[in-house]
Design a protein around this motif. Structure first.
Motif, short mmCIF file in Angstrom:
data_model
loop_
_atom_site.label_atom_id
_atom_site.label_comp_id
_atom_site.label_asym_id
_atom_site.label_seq_id
_atom_site.Cartn_x
_atom_site.Cartn_y
_atom_site.Cartn_z
N GLY A 2 7.80 0.55 -1.10
CA GLY A 2 6.60 -0.18 -1.47
C GLY A 2 6.92 -1.55 -2.05
N LEU A 3 7.95 -1.64 -2.87
CA LEU A 3 8.34 -2.91 -3.48
C LEU A 3 8.88 -3.87 -2.42
CD1 LEU A 3 8.66 -4.38 -6.23
CD2 LEU A 3 11.03 -3.58 -6.23
N ARG A 4 9.62 -3.34 -1.49
CA ARG A 4 10.18 -4.21 -0.44
C ARG A 4 9.07 -4.85 0.38
NH1 ARG A 4 14.91 -2.51 3.90
NH2 ARG A 4 15.15 -4.58 4.83
N ARG A 5 8.04 -4.07 0.70
CA ARG A 5 6.90 -4.62 1.43
C ARG A 5 6.24 -5.74 0.64
NH1 ARG A 5 5.69 0.30 3.27
NH2 ARG A 5 4.41 0.77 1.46
N LEU A 6 6.11 -5.50 -0.67
CA LEU A 6 5.43 -6.48 -1.53
C LEU A 6 6.19 -7.80 -1.58
CD1 LEU A 6 3.07 -6.78 -3.68
CD2 LEU A 6 4.86 -6.31 -5.36
N LEU A 7 7.50 -7.71 -1.71
CA LEU A 7 8.30 -8.92 -1.96
C LEU A 7 8.83 -9.58 -0.69
CD1 LEU A 7 10.37 -7.81 -5.08
CD2 LEU A 7 8.16 -8.97 -4.99
N ARG A 8 8.51 -8.98 0.47
CA ARG A 8 9.03 -9.56 1.72
C ARG A 8 8.72 -11.05 1.86
NH1 ARG A 8 6.91 -6.12 5.07
NH2 ARG A 8 8.71 -4.74 5.24
N ILE A 46 2.68 5.34 -3.86
CA ILE A 46 3.84 4.44 -3.90
C ILE A 46 5.07 5.25 -4.31
CG2 ILE A 46 4.88 2.56 -5.25
CD1 ILE A 46 3.09 1.39 -3.26
N ASP A 47 6.20 4.98 -3.69
CA ASP A 47 7.41 5.69 -4.07
C ASP A 47 7.71 5.46 -5.55
OD1 ASP A 47 9.86 3.50 -4.23
OD2 ASP A 47 8.29 2.92 -2.81
N GLU A 48 8.37 6.44 -6.17
CA GLU A 48 8.54 6.44 -7.62
C GLU A 48 9.32 5.23 -8.11
OE1 GLU A 48 8.14 7.78 -11.52
OE2 GLU A 48 7.15 8.41 -9.68
N ALA A 49 10.34 4.83 -7.39
CA ALA A 49 11.14 3.67 -7.83
C ALA A 49 10.28 2.41 -7.85
CB ALA A 49 12.35 3.48 -6.91
N SER A 50 9.51 2.19 -6.80
CA SER A 50 8.63 1.02 -6.75
C SER A 50 7.57 1.10 -7.85
CB SER A 50 7.95 0.92 -5.38
OG SER A 50 8.88 0.66 -4.37
N ALA A 51 7.02 2.29 -8.07
CA ALA A 51 5.98 2.45 -9.08
C ALA A 51 6.50 2.09 -10.46
CB ALA A 51 5.44 3.88 -9.06
N GLN A 52 7.72 2.51 -10.77
CA GLN A 52 8.28 2.20 -12.08
C GLN A 52 8.54 0.71 -12.24
OE1 GLN A 52 11.31 4.79 -13.80
NE2 GLN A 52 10.88 6.32 -12.24
N VAL A 53 9.02 0.07 -11.18
CA VAL A 53 9.26 -1.37 -11.24
C VAL A 53 7.93 -2.12 -11.42
CG1 VAL A 53 9.99 -3.39 -9.90
CG2 VAL A 53 11.43 -1.35 -9.98
N LEU A 54 6.91 -1.71 -10.69
CA LEU A 54 5.61 -2.38 -10.79
C LEU A 54 5.00 -2.17 -12.18
CD1 LEU A 54 4.23 -1.54 -7.25
CD2 LEU A 54 4.84 -3.81 -8.10
N THR A 83 0.85 -1.19 0.00
CA THR A 83 0.00 0.00 0.00
C THR A 83 0.88 1.23 0.00
OG1 THR A 83 -1.74 -1.15 1.22
CG2 THR A 83 -1.80 1.26 1.25
N GLY A 84 0.53 2.19 -0.84
CA GLY A 84 1.27 3.44 -0.85
C GLY A 84 0.96 4.27 0.39
#
Length: 934
Positions: free
Chosen positions: A71-77, A138-146, A59-60
């Motif tokens: 955000g990505l780290r939370r997702l992939l934990r 969501i932070d920009e880096a995570s958003a671009q990866v997603l 969640t952003g």
């Protein structure tokens, strides 16, 4: 409670989730606050759980937008156990992005590929639903990866569903726009939550809510009578909802309100952090103490005296259903509740909450003073109302770390906030300019403009003023500030060079040279850029210098650039960026064989580093040269991938370039209608901005398409536009590449005298540059436009030249000479030329010219077999590219790493390829590919 009025949306989600075994996909649910996005996500989660799928969520959080990859780290934990299956480079990139190792992240897209492959490993047996709520935060880096991930799920057992209020408009993902409920559904929902509502209030709630489910649920509680409704009806709906939540907060005990404020400010969401920080706050205005706090000798708060007190303060908020606790985490029931709490507090109390959180984080981390984590730094900065150079320096250092971790988007707001806290005006300007420079690299024009407006209001040193002007024109895709042209940039570069910084001067001149390439600045500006470049104290074969000369003066400095390119290409080039620059320079000076090889040399390094923006540009140069050389085995995959990556990485002019090159390719393959469609698309992307390279290629594509269809006068009109300085399609370098087709169209369309004028002009140009492409075209043009007595000798001269690198030009000459001979009834001399032309055109895949050769042979009395379809004619560009890599001996995993796809996607493409080619295994591909035909 049943989700009212969303049957169609629920079916859509169920079909997407239920079809995951046949292939995954993505869906963006977009709508205003309270419209029901999170409720639909909850339905999707429940559906996936029933089916036994894995659930991955993130969640952003507004306060986390500047924490890279949070955000990505939370997702992939939950998937950490699978990262051992990743290739080492991807595994280390992912760990570095999450800060678990000290290594640098080469590029965001390498993190994206690692994420894709991690999910592919984790879902080999059990599909997964990936849920992203509040994606706008969501932070920009995570958003671009997603976003990168979402585009590559068609062959994966993964469904990604993201909910957002705004944004993602240009991501090219399937979109579900969530509108308000219909009147009947709105009434049913309102009656379910407030059955005893007075008729007048019920009507007013329905009117004001306008189908918004959250408003229908929350407003009745706040509007106990009609007067309340009337008092707030002038506010926007979001403000009314926030006011509704704020009114609920106002009735809570003071300690609970303070605790909620800390929770609203807390980016982490951990309950222990919130309770500890709330205990640190000072007494409120009424003098009521919060939970007792132990103090050290300096009076600094350490921790709450007891958890029971915190739980007691939290209980009223839980009872009011403003927040909920799940395990160790505290979260607001709706983002507007968090917003209402945070905005409802005064600035001083918000700063106090951030200070308490910063102290708590420092204590929980056991950190020493000065040893601040990024979260602590953000909270410390948010707690300051005045200048604080210590915190500004910490933000500055954090920005540098973010760049090191491949999260440049985080560096920009960090530097901007550091500028706001800077005490010294010079430091403030320096940080704003650094932020603007990084924003240029990210392609974020709006942010650059805002930062520069803020900078202009400050006192700048001469050097800072120079830098600001350079940034205005620094976008290296040609879309920089038109008010800062090449001439001004050349002056700036010269002043910088006088200060002893030749590398910075080269960077500025590169911006100037690109402006010379994309638009026409005039000869004076071009000459000035060249003069300053050649005055710099750099190696004469410096790749950036050669590129500057090629882009600014492709004719005047063609000989110098070609000589340098040949020297450089004779030795290994380690730096892929250097190879890319050299490849692009080679395109402009007509050394197309070098352009193809140098661009190819850049690709491996750029792929391994995940530098997809630069990779798109290198592929664009390779595609252009391969199309002009009619090397379709290289051109087809290069054009396709260049366009795909240019669009994905947000480079509109590079995308337009790739589309126009694709139009040129389609014309050569005899796909006239498709060529015209692509040309129109590229022209639409470029005409308003006057992007001359794209517009020139558009006319070349239209001309070749018409020539292939033997509409000779029309073909001439298109191609002649490239030679008219008043036409936006005129380009000094690219007009050199279509002389042979122009002369052919003129000779067959009765436009010889007009074409001879262009030929005379290009003879003068040829005297100033050794451009191989120009001279190859001139040899054919001279013969085609010559009078009856001189033509045979000129055709013989063209055929006697070294044409090994120019097979299409040689075959075109053979065809033209054969036609010339046949029309003079010299069929015996014409037939060998026409046969040779037909064989070459067939091998190259230049279908219209091959068919034209056949017609000429038939007219001379010789039968000619039909062309046999080749493997590349039967496959899509990506399928053809994958087959090429399979034949080269690469595994599916290796191909996936090269093309930034998962190995499962590669396998799915091969599964579709086999029946097209009439084979059953990859072992048969080698034989098929070797024969080239089916």
């Amino acid at each position: 409670m049943e989700l009212v009025g969303r049957d169609a949306e629920i079916r859509h989600l169920a079909e997407l989730i239920g079809g995951v075994f046949a292939g995954g996909g993505a869906l963006v649910i977009r709508g205003e606050a309270g419209i029901g996005k999170s409720a639909l996500l909850a339905v999707a989660v429940a559906d996936a759980e029933v089916r036994g799928h894995q659930i991955l969520t993130t969640t952003g959080v507004r306060s986390e937008t500047c924490l890279p990859y949070s955000g990505l780290r939370r997702l992939l934990r939950p998937l950490r156990e699978h990262d051992g299956a990743l290739p080492p480079l991807q595994r280390e990139a992912l760990r570095a992005a999450f800060g678990t190792t000290d290594g640098p992240v080469p590029d965001l897209y390498l993190v994206g590929l690692a994420t894709l492959n991690l999910l592919a490993e984790a879902t080999a047996r059990v599909p997964a639903l990936v849920v992203v709520d509040d994606a706008h935060w969501i932070d920009e880096a995570s958003a671009q990866v997603l976003t990168f991930l979402a585009r590559r799920l068609e062959s994966e057992q993964v469904v990604l569903v993201a909910a957002t209020r705004y944004g993602l408009d240009d991501a090219g993902l399937p979109l579900l726009s969530l509108e308000g409920l219909a009147d009947e559904a709105s009434g049913r929902l309102l009656d379910a939550v407030a059955p005893e509502l007075a008729p007048t209030v019920r009507r007013r709630v329905l009117s004001e809510a306008n189908g918004n489910p959250l408003a229908l649920t929350e407003l009745p509680g706040a509007w106990g009578d009609g007067d309340a409704a009337l008092r707030t009806s002038g506010l926007p709906l979001t403000a009314r909802l926030e006011e509704s939540f704020g009114s609920q907060v106002a009735g809570l005990p003071a300690a609970t309100r303070e605790l909620l404020l800390v929770a609203a400010a807390n980016d982490g969401g951990a309950l222990a952090e919130t309770l500890s920080a709330a205990a640190r706050l000072d007494r409120d205005a009424d003098g009521r103490g919060l939970a007792p706090v132990d103090r050290d000798a300096d009076g600094r708060g350490l921790a709450p005296a007891g958890r029971d007190t915190g739980d007691r303060d939290l209980a009223p908020a839980l009872a009011a259903r403003l927040v909920a606790v799940s395990g160790p985490r505290l979260f607001f029931r709706h983002p507007l509740m968090r917003s209402a709490v945070y905005r409802g507090a005064g600035p001083a109390r918000r700063r106090a909450a951030h200070a308490a959180l910063a102290d708590t984080l420092a204590e929980l981390a056991g950190g020493r003073p000065g040893d601040l984590t990024d979260r602590q730094i953000w909270h410390r900065a948010a707690s300051r109302a005045h200048h604080d150079e210590e915190i500004a320096a910490a933000l500055d250092a954090m920005a540098s770390r973010a760049q090191h971790r491949g999260a440049a988007a985080v560096a920009v707001p960090a530097l901007e906030q550091a500028a706001g806290l800077s005490h010294e005006p010079r430091q403030r300007v320096e940080r704003l300019l650094r932020a603007a420079d990084i924003a240029v690299e990210l392609g974020n024009r709006d942010v650059v403009a805002r930062l520069l407006r803020e900078t202009e209001s400050l006192e700048l040193s001469p050097q800072q003023h120079t830098r600001m002007l350079w940034i205005k024109g620094a976008f290296d895709d040609g879309t920089g500030d038109h008010a800062v042209g090449p001439l001004a940039l050349a002056e700036l570069a010269e002043s910088v060079a006088l200060g002893g910084d030749s590398r910075w001067a080269l960077r500025i001149l590169w911006s100037a040279a690109l402006r010379c390439f994309w638009v026409e600045p005039g000869q004076d500006a071009r000459q000035r850029v060249v003069a300053v470049a050649e005055s710099l104290r750099v190696e004469r074969d410096d790749p950036q210098l050669l590129a500057i000369l090629a882009y600014a003066a492709p004719i005047e400095r063609g000989a110098v650039v070609i000589e340098g390119l040949r020297r450089m290409s004779s030795q290994p080039i380690v730096d892929p960026q250097a190879a890319r620059l050299l490849g692009s320079a080679a395109v402009l000076v007509g050394a197309l064989d070098l352009a193809e090889s140098l661009s190819a040399a850049a690709l491996t390094g750029l792929r391994s580093q995940g530098r997809l923006q630069l990779l798109a540009r290198a592929l664009g140069a390779q595609a252009w040269s391969a199309v002009l050389l009619v090397n379709l085995d290289v051109a087809i995959p290069a054009v396709y991938e260049a366009a795909r990556l240019a669009r994905e990485t947000g480079q509109p002019l590079m995308y337009g370039t790739a589309v126009s090159t694709e139009a040129l390719l389609a014309a050569l393959r005899g796909e006239g209608e498709r060529a015209r469609t692509l040309a129109a698309e590229a022209e639409g992307l470029s005409l308003a901005a006057g992007v001359r390279p794209v517009l020139a290629t558009v006319q070349a594509a239209r001309g070749l398409a018409a020539l292939g269809e033997e509409r000779f006068s029309e073909a001439y009109d298109h191609l002649a536009r490239m030679h008219d300085p008043a036409d936006p399609s005129h380009h000094p370098a690219l007009r050199c590449y279509a002389l042979g087709p122009l002369a052919d169209a003129a000779a067959r369309g009765g436009r010889v005298e007009e074409a001879r004028g262009i030929l005379r002009e290009m003879e003068v140009v040829a005297g100033r540059t050794p451009s191989p492409a120009l001279h190859a075209g001139l040899r054919l043009a001279r013969a085609l436009l010559a009078d009856e007595t001189r033509a045979p000798a000129l055709f013989d001269e063209a055929l006697a030249s070294d044409a090994a690198r120019w097979p299409f030009a040689r075959a075109h000459t053979q065809l033209a000479y054969g036609e010339w001979l046949r029309r003079r009834r010299r069929n015996g001399e014409a037939k060998p030329l026409l046969r040779a032309a037909r064989e070459t055109f067939d091998a190259l895949g230049a279908i219209p010219w091959g068919e034209r050769s056949r017609r000429e042979l038939r007219a001379s009395g010789e039968r000619s077999d039909q062309r046999v379809s080749e493997t590349r004619d039967l496959l899509s560009p990506q399928e053809f590219q994958i087959v090429q890599l399979v034949v080269s001996g690469m595994t599916n995993r290796e191909i996936g790493q090269r093309l930034y796809l998962s190995h499962r996607t590669v396998a799915a493409h091969l599964y579709r390829v086999f029946p097209k080619l009439g084979i059953t295994s990859r072992a048969e591909l080698g034989a098929i590919f070797a024969s080239g035909t089916r």
